[in-house]
Write an enzyme that holds these catalytic residues in place. Structure first.
Site, mmCIF file in Angstrom:
data_model
loop_
_atom_site.group_PDB
_atom_site.id
_atom_site.type_symbol
_atom_site.label_atom_id
_atom_site.label_comp_id
_atom_site.label_asym_id
_atom_site.label_seq_id
_atom_site.Cartn_x
_atom_site.Cartn_y
_atom_site.Cartn_z
ATOM 1 N N TRP A 139 38.630 10.264 -0.495
ATOM 2 C CA TRP A 139 39.206 11.343 -1.300
ATOM 3 C C TRP A 139 38.148 12.123 -2.069
ATOM 4 O O TRP A 139 38.450 13.179 -2.650
ATOM 5 C CB TRP A 139 40.226 10.771 -2.288
ATOM 6 C CG TRP A 139 41.443 10.178 -1.665
ATOM 7 C CD1 TRP A 139 41.687 9.995 -0.327
ATOM 8 C CD2 TRP A 139 42.599 9.678 -2.347
ATOM 9 N NE1 TRP A 139 42.915 9.415 -0.148
ATOM 10 C CE2 TRP A 139 43.496 9.207 -1.360
ATOM 11 C CE3 TRP A 139 42.962 9.587 -3.691
ATOM 12 C CZ2 TRP A 139 44.736 8.649 -1.683
ATOM 13 C CZ3 TRP A 139 44.196 9.030 -4.015
ATOM 14 C CH2 TRP A 139 45.078 8.573 -3.022
ATOM 15 N N LYS A 140 36.931 11.587 -2.143
ATOM 16 C CA LYS A 140 35.857 12.235 -2.922
ATOM 17 C C LYS A 140 36.341 12.459 -4.362
ATOM 18 O O LYS A 140 37.131 11.671 -4.866
ATOM 19 C CB LYS A 140 35.389 13.520 -2.231
ATOM 20 C CG LYS A 140 35.074 13.253 -0.739
ATOM 21 C CD LYS A 140 34.326 14.345 -0.064
ATOM 22 C CE LYS A 140 34.075 13.964 1.405
ATOM 23 N NZ LYS A 140 33.330 14.959 2.138
ATOM 24 N N HIS B 49 27.054 7.465 1.697
ATOM 25 C CA HIS B 49 27.635 8.752 2.095
ATOM 26 C C HIS B 49 26.593 9.861 1.925
ATOM 27 O O HIS B 49 25.798 9.839 0.984
ATOM 28 C CB HIS B 49 28.882 9.069 1.265
ATOM 29 C CG HIS B 49 29.633 10.232 1.811
ATOM 30 N ND1 HIS B 49 29.281 11.529 1.513
ATOM 31 C CD2 HIS B 49 30.679 10.295 2.668
ATOM 32 C CE1 HIS B 49 30.092 12.339 2.183
ATOM 33 N NE2 HIS B 49 30.952 11.619 2.878
ATOM 34 N N GLU C 190 26.778 12.745 0.805
ATOM 35 C CA GLU C 190 26.797 13.437 -0.499
ATOM 36 C C GLU C 190 26.039 12.627 -1.546
ATOM 37 O O GLU C 190 25.368 13.196 -2.410
ATOM 38 C CB GLU C 190 28.252 13.721 -0.920
ATOM 39 C CG GLU C 190 28.828 14.884 -0.121
ATOM 40 C CD GLU C 190 30.320 14.814 0.132
ATOM 41 O OE1 GLU C 190 31.028 14.106 -0.599
ATOM 42 O OE2 GLU C 190 30.781 15.474 1.088
ATOM 43 N N GLU D 24 28.379 10.006 10.516
ATOM 44 C CA GLU D 24 28.833 11.283 9.958
ATOM 45 C C GLU D 24 27.694 12.293 9.977
ATOM 46 O O GLU D 24 26.874 12.329 9.060
ATOM 47 C CB GLU D 24 29.296 11.086 8.513
ATOM 48 C CG GLU D 24 30.486 10.174 8.377
ATOM 49 C CD GLU D 24 31.281 10.491 7.118
ATOM 50 O OE1 GLU D 24 32.488 10.687 7.237
ATOM 51 O OE2 GLU D 24 30.679 10.584 6.039
ATOM 52 N N GLY E 31 32.834 18.533 5.969
ATOM 53 C CA GLY E 31 33.417 19.573 5.127
ATOM 54 C C GLY E 31 33.148 20.983 5.618
ATOM 55 O O GLY E 31 33.369 21.948 4.895
ATOM 56 N N GLY F 15 37.595 13.018 5.307
ATOM 57 C CA GLY F 15 37.465 13.603 3.977
ATOM 58 C C GLY F 15 38.638 14.520 3.690
ATOM 59 O O GLY F 15 39.716 14.087 3.285
ATOM 60 N N GLY F 16 38.446 15.817 3.909
ATOM 61 C CA GLY F 16 39.445 16.832 3.557
ATOM 62 C C GLY F 16 40.855 16.496 4.009
ATOM 63 O O GLY F 16 41.814 16.603 3.229
HETATM 64 P P1 PGA Z 1 35.381 15.868 5.988
HETATM 65 O O1 PGA Z 1 34.557 14.729 5.217
HETATM 66 O O2 PGA Z 1 36.417 15.149 6.817
HETATM 67 O O3 PGA Z 1 35.986 16.698 4.899
HETATM 68 O O4 PGA Z 1 34.406 16.604 6.832
HETATM 69 C C1 PGA Z 1 34.202 13.540 5.871
HETATM 70 C C2 PGA Z 1 33.434 12.661 4.929
HETATM 71 O O5 PGA Z 1 32.663 13.187 4.123
HETATM 72 O O6 PGA Z 1 33.581 11.421 4.969
#
Ligand code: PGA
Length: 249
Positions: free
Chosen positions: A6-7, A90, A92, A163, A169, A226-227
């Site tokens: 969910w970030k 991750h 990020e 990933e 994203g 993610g999204g």
């Molecule tokens: P995303 O993110 O599905 O929004 O591309 C994936 C993730 O960062 O795990």
């Protein structure tokens, strides 16, 4: 496995509603392990909501030390008993917060010390892919994690998420061919170094529409989402795709 990252999204109330809808929506897909990775402050209330469901609860990060003067951080002993699984590495965390391969390895070691399952995320940037160094980059990231392990991890202790940074994203999903090639390489590399390989997930702009073709690939055992994990219907659709592809075990 299908895991939703969910970030930094949703209030606790919104998270509870999302969790209830996801748990209800994927109650019947028994062949797929489903995990939800909300923000830390959601863990305790979500634990209660999910207690009667088969959805696993996870965290998005952890510190490598057990306790101490690390303002703002959360440790593995704090998560043990609250979480089933924890994401480390991750992109990020690596890109926005300067996490190094070595730190990801230490986080992985902390999770194992406290009996927590890990999802280890690896992946190359667009420039690294263009330079032909995808395999070298993921090998380096995985070797740092394996080097931090006192004994080789068994497949039930961890999951790897491939990933590609350029797909996260961005709405630009890797093609099934690109994702399969990287996941097959990862499986082979980890099996050669550690003696066995765990499940390998693909992550990066997966949607309910793109999931089935990705999950049908021989070396893709599910997804890190993610999204689309913020939309109960989309996420449940991705779980259904995993069930249909037979990637769940
Ligand atoms: P995303 O993110 O599905 O929004 O591309 C994936 C993730 O960062 O795990």
């Amino acid at each position: 496995m299908v895991a939703g990252n969910w970030k930094m999204n949703t209030t606790v109330e919104q998270g509870l509603e999302l969790a209830r809808r996801v748990a209800a929506g994927c109650a019947t897909q028994a062949a797929v392990e489903v995990a939800m990775l909300p923000p830390f402050v959601h863990l305790r209330p979500l634990r209660e909501v999910l207690s009667s469901s088969r959805v696993l609860l996870g965290a998005q990060d952890v510190h490598w030390e057990d306790a101490g003067a690390f303002t703002g951080e959360v440790s593995a002993p704090m998560l043990a008993g609250l979480c089933d699984i924890v994401l480390v590495g991750h992109s990020e965390r690596r890109q926005l917060f300067g996490e190094t391969d070595e730190q990801t390895g230490r986080k992985f070691a902390a999770l194992r010390r406290h009996g927590l399952r890990a999802i280890v995320a690896v992946g190359e940037t667009g420039a690294e892919r263009d330079a032909g160094s995808t395999a070298a980059v993921v090998d380096r990231q995985l070797d740092a994690v394996l080097a931090a392990a006192a004994r080789p991890p068994t497949p039930d202790e961890w999951v790897i998420a491939y990933e590609p940074v350029w797909a996260i994203g961005t709405g630009r999903t890797a093609t099934p061919g690109q994702a399969q090639e990287a996941c097959a390489h990862i499986r082979e590399h980890v099996a050669a170094v550690a003696g066995s390989a765990p499940r390998v997930l693909y992550g990066g702009s997966v949607t309910a529409d793109s999931a089935l073709e990705l999950f049908r690939c021989a070396d893709i055992d599910g997804g890190l989402i993610g999204g689309a994990s913020l939309d109960a219907e989309a996420f449940v659709g991705i779980v259904a795709a995993a069930e249909a592809a037979g990637t769940g075990r």
